[in-house]
Scaffold this motif. Structure first.
Motif, mmCIF file in Angstrom:
data_model
loop_
_atom_site.group_PDB
_atom_site.id
_atom_site.type_symbol
_atom_site.label_atom_id
_atom_site.label_comp_id
_atom_site.label_asym_id
_atom_site.label_seq_id
_atom_site.Cartn_x
_atom_site.Cartn_y
_atom_site.Cartn_z
ATOM 1 N N CYS A 62 -3.042 6.328 -0.056
ATOM 2 C CA CYS A 62 -4.139 5.632 0.628
ATOM 3 C C CYS A 62 -4.989 6.632 1.414
ATOM 4 O O CYS A 62 -4.471 7.455 2.156
ATOM 5 C CB CYS A 62 -3.562 4.574 1.562
ATOM 6 S SG CYS A 62 -4.794 3.708 2.532
ATOM 7 N N VAL A 63 -6.295 6.541 1.227
ATOM 8 C CA VAL A 63 -7.187 7.449 1.970
ATOM 9 C C VAL A 63 -7.908 6.712 3.094
ATOM 10 O O VAL A 63 -8.881 7.206 3.637
ATOM 11 C CB VAL A 63 -8.223 8.114 1.053
ATOM 12 C CG1 VAL A 63 -7.541 8.882 -0.060
ATOM 13 C CG2 VAL A 63 -9.174 7.079 0.459
ATOM 14 N N LYS A 64 -7.468 5.512 3.367
ATOM 15 C CA LYS A 64 -7.975 4.738 4.514
ATOM 16 C C LYS A 64 -9.448 4.360 4.355
ATOM 17 O O LYS A 64 -10.192 4.314 5.326
ATOM 18 C CB LYS A 64 -7.799 5.547 5.813
ATOM 19 C CG LYS A 64 -6.397 6.110 5.979
ATOM 20 C CD LYS A 64 -6.304 7.017 7.186
ATOM 21 C CE LYS A 64 -4.917 7.644 7.295
ATOM 22 N NZ LYS A 64 -4.793 8.612 8.368
ATOM 23 N N CYS A 65 -9.864 4.112 3.128
ATOM 24 C CA CYS A 65 -11.291 3.869 2.900
ATOM 25 C C CYS A 65 -11.711 2.436 3.215
ATOM 26 O O CYS A 65 -12.885 2.160 3.426
ATOM 27 C CB CYS A 65 -11.657 4.202 1.461
ATOM 28 S SG CYS A 65 -10.960 3.041 0.283
ATOM 29 N N GLY A 66 -10.759 1.515 3.196
ATOM 30 C CA GLY A 66 -11.107 0.144 3.566
ATOM 31 C C GLY A 66 -11.704 -0.715 2.458
ATOM 32 O O GLY A 66 -12.077 -1.858 2.702
ATOM 33 N N GLN A 67 -11.782 -0.201 1.255
ATOM 34 C CA GLN A 67 -12.356 -0.993 0.161
ATOM 35 C C GLN A 67 -11.523 -2.248 -0.099
ATOM 36 O O GLN A 67 -12.056 -3.306 -0.402
ATOM 37 C CB GLN A 67 -12.446 -0.156 -1.135
ATOM 38 C CG GLN A 67 -13.522 0.903 -1.115
ATOM 39 C CD GLN A 67 -14.885 0.352 -0.766
ATOM 40 O OE1 GLN A 67 -15.285 -0.704 -1.225
ATOM 41 N NE2 GLN A 67 -15.604 1.076 0.100
ATOM 42 N N CYS A 68 -10.211 -2.115 0.007
ATOM 43 C CA CYS A 68 -9.336 -3.254 -0.248
ATOM 44 C C CYS A 68 -9.573 -4.328 0.805
ATOM 45 O O CYS A 68 -9.611 -5.510 0.517
ATOM 46 C CB CYS A 68 -7.881 -2.810 -0.261
ATOM 47 S SG CYS A 68 -7.385 -1.990 1.253
ATOM 48 N N ALA B 16 -3.736 3.129 -4.821
ATOM 49 C CA ALA B 16 -2.803 3.157 -3.701
ATOM 50 C C ALA B 16 -2.131 1.816 -3.484
ATOM 51 O O ALA B 16 -1.367 1.651 -2.555
ATOM 52 C CB ALA B 16 -3.537 3.588 -2.426
ATOM 53 N N ILE B 17 -2.439 0.853 -4.343
ATOM 54 C CA ILE B 17 -1.778 -0.438 -4.193
ATOM 55 C C ILE B 17 -0.855 -0.658 -5.385
ATOM 56 O O ILE B 17 -1.260 -0.471 -6.527
ATOM 57 C CB ILE B 17 -2.818 -1.560 -4.062
ATOM 58 C CG1 ILE B 17 -3.549 -1.387 -2.734
ATOM 59 C CG2 ILE B 17 -2.154 -2.937 -4.129
ATOM 60 C CD1 ILE B 17 -4.737 -2.243 -2.547
ATOM 61 N N CYS C 31 -9.339 -0.789 -5.158
ATOM 62 C CA CYS C 31 -8.831 0.507 -4.695
ATOM 63 C C CYS C 31 -9.014 1.582 -5.753
ATOM 64 O O CYS C 31 -8.459 1.493 -6.848
ATOM 65 C CB CYS C 31 -7.348 0.399 -4.335
ATOM 66 S SG CYS C 31 -6.678 1.981 -3.792
ATOM 67 N N TRP D 174 -6.724 -3.485 8.340
ATOM 68 C CA TRP D 174 -7.228 -2.120 8.171
ATOM 69 C C TRP D 174 -8.206 -1.839 9.291
ATOM 70 O O TRP D 174 -8.991 -2.704 9.696
ATOM 71 C CB TRP D 174 -7.942 -1.985 6.820
ATOM 72 C CG TRP D 174 -8.696 -0.695 6.667
ATOM 73 C CD1 TRP D 174 -8.187 0.508 6.280
ATOM 74 C CD2 TRP D 174 -10.088 -0.475 6.904
ATOM 75 N NE1 TRP D 174 -9.169 1.454 6.263
ATOM 76 C CE2 TRP D 174 -10.352 0.883 6.650
ATOM 77 C CE3 TRP D 174 -11.143 -1.299 7.332
ATOM 78 C CZ2 TRP D 174 -11.614 1.455 6.778
ATOM 79 C CZ3 TRP D 174 -12.405 -0.731 7.470
ATOM 80 C CH2 TRP D 174 -12.618 0.622 7.190
ATOM 81 N N ALA E 108 -4.211 0.946 5.218
ATOM 82 C CA ALA E 108 -4.278 -0.498 5.030
ATOM 83 C C ALA E 108 -2.860 -1.052 4.951
ATOM 84 O O ALA E 108 -1.947 -0.380 4.477
ATOM 85 C CB ALA E 108 -5.031 -0.816 3.754
ATOM 86 N N PHE F 113 -8.028 4.541 -5.548
ATOM 87 C CA PHE F 113 -7.045 5.611 -5.406
ATOM 88 C C PHE F 113 -5.674 5.203 -5.915
ATOM 89 O O PHE F 113 -4.695 5.901 -5.707
ATOM 90 C CB PHE F 113 -6.990 6.052 -3.937
ATOM 91 C CG PHE F 113 -8.317 6.544 -3.463
ATOM 92 C CD1 PHE F 113 -8.666 7.881 -3.624
ATOM 93 C CD2 PHE F 113 -9.247 5.673 -2.919
ATOM 94 C CE1 PHE F 113 -9.917 8.324 -3.236
ATOM 95 C CE2 PHE F 113 -10.494 6.116 -2.526
ATOM 96 C CZ PHE F 113 -10.829 7.443 -2.676
ATOM 97 N N VAL G 277 0.850 -1.182 0.000
ATOM 98 C CA VAL G 277 0.000 0.000 0.000
ATOM 99 C C VAL G 277 0.892 1.241 0.000
ATOM 100 O O VAL G 277 1.842 1.330 0.773
ATOM 101 C CB VAL G 277 -0.923 -0.006 1.226
ATOM 102 C CG1 VAL G 277 -1.712 1.292 1.309
ATOM 103 C CG2 VAL G 277 -1.857 -1.212 1.169
HETATM 104 S S1 SF4 Z 1 -8.727 0.722 -0.987
HETATM 105 FE FE1 SF4 Z 1 -6.887 1.897 -1.439
HETATM 106 S S2 SF4 Z 1 -7.256 3.854 -0.484
HETATM 107 FE FE2 SF4 Z 1 -8.747 2.450 0.387
HETATM 108 S S3 SF4 Z 1 -7.748 1.677 2.235
HETATM 109 FE FE3 SF4 Z 1 -7.247 0.248 0.617
HETATM 110 S S4 SF4 Z 1 -5.306 0.973 -0.187
HETATM 111 FE FE4 SF4 Z 1 -6.152 2.625 1.012
#
Ligand code: SF4
Ligand SMILES: Cc1cc2nc3c(=O)[nH]c(=O)nc-3n(C[C@H](O)[C@H](O)[C@H](O)COP(=O)(O)O)c2cc1C
Ligand code: SF4
Ligand code: SF4
Ligand code: FES
Lengths: 157, 584
Positions: free
Chosen positions: B538-544, B582-583, B578, B555, B561, B580, B533
């Protein structure tokens, strides 16, 4: 297992006088047996005076034909463009991992066989898999696990 | 007037449970004693994937559309809408649905989702077979003249003028001729032929009979791929119904013209869409292309003159005959007339079949009926059109009008009309690899450039996506593409390098990043993915976290995450989830 050739005979009679009917004939044979048995090929060759090599040439050219029995349920994972863009490869990889078989393999319990297809024409619901003719769109790994469990536990036929 | 209840029962509707919806409708209608007043119409797909779509048409409320209907919604629909005359607000089709249809001009698709494809009377009541009646009163030459005047070009890919093809075939003297409907639809990502066959099979049959009359053929074949069992079933039914009404068979509608249609099921080979391969396949051989000329119009099936047309081409015939060549020619651009159906898929909000006049721009299509991108955050990176023979176009070419010439100029081709929208998460080298992989698997192996050349290309692209690329590889790809294009025997090989050439042209920097920096800028190539990550993104949204099937992601709300590499099975689900990027 001995193959019952009575059906093969009937099908041969149906197509005997038709020209260029080898492909539909083989399709019908496969519809009966689930694959095209070597014994049937022998009989077709003898009855219709077609060289076996021609028959095998057809069977190996077209992806639809099988030369060996399949699993009870056939899973086809779409690897078309839309499905690829929507993560279809990961779905196929997961199926292969989870079932413990490669593409075109059969699980040891004969429950599932796994195939890839080029496009199922349901690209709007990508990624798509089809199990025995039932379409499952917008697949996720979780959804697949659930589906397989349903088949294994007999909840889905 | 009877109340009509239209239920979409194409493949998409059926997979979402349309049968169940219908059966509950039946029992609910019975319960409310409405069976005599209402008629259920089992239609094909309308082209928009909204699970089960249901339209209710009553004299009082007119036509009301409901989307995402589940069996459990039906009792309420019947009670409120049919008994109390009040629409069920929460189930109404929304703005997206309206937008999807507002920007379209539906001609070929006009009956799809409107009529019962298994009921010839429904087709007749929508003007069906009136074109055939009209044609039987005209001289065949006159019919061909009309088709030529309309400017209709084949929708199967190459855009050859249909009237000209028919004229060439008519001119050949022979005791037997054939009409073949090419329903192989091998292009991954295209599904218009399927929808037309499932939703309006008679329109294709009518087109075939007219073609037969015009060229002087008495036999037709529908070559349909085996992956489309429902289409085969419906075409079969349509043929037998047409026979009963003497629209097919000996002396069509009492005239001196006879015409018969048979179905041949394909057996799973993309190359069989190519006309000479298709003919070989119907003749019972391996579907291998042969050099042309002679063209099928001179020497086709069983060496007899043969016209091969695509499903969409044939389905358009009846409309331009009834409404006139002038009407058709007034739609579209100077050299590309009429409408074209596109199969819109990928990362757009509304995926489905869109029919628009030729000349509409790609942008208008994607942001009009398509409703724009699914994600607000991830922008459009490329549009793939024309399938394996086409190419990937960048954002900057979105204003290209869709007509044969303009599209060809970009390096892509119109093809059968598949259009796949990709966002920033798609890697263009990976897409090129995907298509070369496809054509390698589908090459019939008859000629060396295609059989061997494409394999070499695949090896090189493989190396690039695995981070093992070298700079000379890019040059190799360019040169090999040119060689294969100019030396392959059939259209498959001639066009197979197009995805590579267009991505090299418009996204060269991505190739270079893979080769020089050993990174995949879109974080898509699995071998180059680190499964980490990027905290700054990463915006800490938790989708992943939600997407991970093996709980390899830690997370918590308001925390970054973290991927546990030991647990991770590298399934890419988190990457796909994700928004964003971010991965990596
Ligand atoms: S989905 Fe992407 S932005 Fe959201 S918590 Fe996971 S890594 Fe971070
Ligand atoms: C490899 C290859 C695959 C093709 N696949 C199809 C197909 O699936 N459907 C189709 O209509 N045309 C396909 N075509 C084009 C056909 O060969 C042919 O041009 C077309 O069916 C003619 O019909 P039209 O004039 O109505 O377009 C393919 C061509 C090639 C070279
Ligand atoms: S170009 Fe490819 S598909 Fe076409 S004939 Fe040659 S090997 Fe076969
Ligand atoms: S790649 Fe798959 S298993 Fe690994 S962290 Fe992501 S979602 Fe979980
Ligand atoms: S690409 Fe998978 S259904 Fe078409």
């Amino acid at each position: 297992m001995k193959v019952d050739l009575a059906e093969t005979k009937k099908i041969i009679e149906r197509y005997r006088s038709e020209k260029g009917a080898l492909i539909p004939l083989l399709q019908d044979i496969q519809a009966v047996y689930g694959y095209v048995p070597a014994e049937s090929i022998e009989l077709i060759s003898k009855e219709l005076s077609i060289y076996p090599v021609k028959i095998y040439g057809i069977l190996t050219f077209y992806t639809q034909f099988y030369l060996a029995p399949r699993g009870k349920h056939t899973i086809k994972a779409c690897q078309g463009t839309a499905c690829h863009v929507m993560g279809g490869k990961a779905i196929l990889d997961h199926l292969s991992d989870k079932l413990g078989i490669d593409v075109d393999g059969i699980t040891p319990d004969n429950m599932f066989s796994l195939e890839r297809v080029a496009c199922l024409g349901c690209c709007g619901m990508a990624p798509v898999i089809v199990i025995d003719g039932d379409f499952h769109g917008r697949c996720t790994i979780q959804k697949i696990d659930e589906l397989l469990d349903n088949y294994r536990s007999g909840k889905a036929k | 007037m009877k109340t009509k209840i239209l239920i979409c029962m194409g493949t998409s509707g059926l997979s979402a449970g349309a049968e169940k919806v219908e059966s509950i409708f039946k029992s609910e209608l019975k319960r409310h004693k409405l069976t005599d007043k209402c008629e259920i119409v089992r239609t094909g797909d309308r082209g928009l994937f909204r699970d089960v779509l249901v339209d209710i048409i009553t004299p009082e409320l007119g036509r009301v559309t409901y989307e995402y209907i589940k069996p459990s919604d039906v009792p309420e629909l019947v009670e409120k809408h049919l008994v109390s005359g009040e629409p069920v607000k929460k189930l109404l089709a929304g703005k997206d649905y309206e937008q999807f249809f507002a920007g379209q001009m539906r001609i070929v698709l006009s009956n799809c989702g409107e009529i019962d494809p298994e009921n010839i009377d429904d087709y007749l009541s929508h003007g069906g077979y009136s074109a055939l009646k009209k044609v039987l009163g005209m001289a065949p030459e006159k019919v061909i003249e009309e088709i030529k005047k309309s400017g209709l070009r084949g929708r199967g890919g190459a855009g050859f003028p249909t009237g000209r093809k028919w004229e060439l075939c008519r001119a050949v003297k022979s005791n037997e001729k054939y009409v073949i409907c090419n329903a192989d639809e091998g292009d991954p990502g295209a599904f218009m032929d399927r929808s037309v066959l499932e939703g309006d099979p008679h329109s294709v049959i009518e087109g075939m009979i007219i073609a037969g009359y015009a060229i002087g053929a008495s036999h037709g074949y529908v070559y349909c791929r085996a992956e489309y069992p429902l289409a085969v079933q419906r075409i079969n039914k349509a043929i037998s119904q047409a026979k009963e009404k003497s629209l097919l068979g000996k002396s069509v509608l009492g005239s001196t013209f006879s015409f018969d249609i048979r179905i041949k099921e394909g057996a799973g080979a993309f190359v069989c869409g190519e006309e000479t391969a298709l003919i070989a396949s119907i003749e019972g051989n391996r579907g291998m292309p042969r050099p042309r000329p002679p063209f099928p119009v001179e020497k086709g099936l069983w060496d007899k003159p043969t016209v091969i047309n695509n499903v969409e081409t044939l389905a358009a015939i009846r409309h331009l005959v009834t409404k006139g060549a002038g009407w058709f020619a007034a739609i579209g651009t100077e050299k590309s007339k009429g409408t074209k159906v596109f199969a819109l898929a990928g990362k757009v909000k509304n995926t489905g079949l869109v029919e628009v006049p030729m000349g509409t721009t790609i942008r208008e299509l994607i942001f009009g009926p398509g409703g724009g991108m699914v994600s607000k955050r991830l922008g459009l990176k490329a549009v793939q059109i024309g399938g394996p023979s086409g190419g990937c176009l960048p954002e900057s070419l979105l204003d290209t009008p869709i007509d044969y010439e303009s599209i060809t100029q970009t390096g892509a081709i119109m093809g059968s009309g598949g259009m796949i929208v990709m966002d920033e998460r798609a890697c263009m080298v990976d897409m090129a690899k995907f298509f070369i992989n496809f054509t390698v698997a589908e090459s019939c192996g008859k000629c060396v450039p295609c059989r061997v050349g494409l394999k070499r290309m695949l090896e090189v692209i493989d190396a690039i996506t695995e981070g093992k690329g070298r700079e000379e590889h890019i040059k190799f790809l360019q040169e090999m593409s040119g060689t294969i294009k100019s030396t392959a025997l059939c259209g498959l090989g001639n066009t197979a390098p197009n995805p590579v050439l267009t991505t090299l042209k418009y996204f060269r920097d991505e190739y270079e990043a893979h080769v020089k920096d050993r990174i995949c800028p879109s974080h898509a190539c699995s071998e180059l993915l680190k499964y980490e990550v990027i905290e700054s993104k990463c915006v800490k949204c938790g989708q992943c976290y939600k997407a991970c099937p093996v709980d390899a992601i830690r997370w918590r709300k308001k925390e970054y995450a973290v991927i546990d590499k030991d647990k991770c099975i590298k399934c890419k689900a988190c990457f796909n989830a994700c928004e964003f990027m971010a991965i990596q």
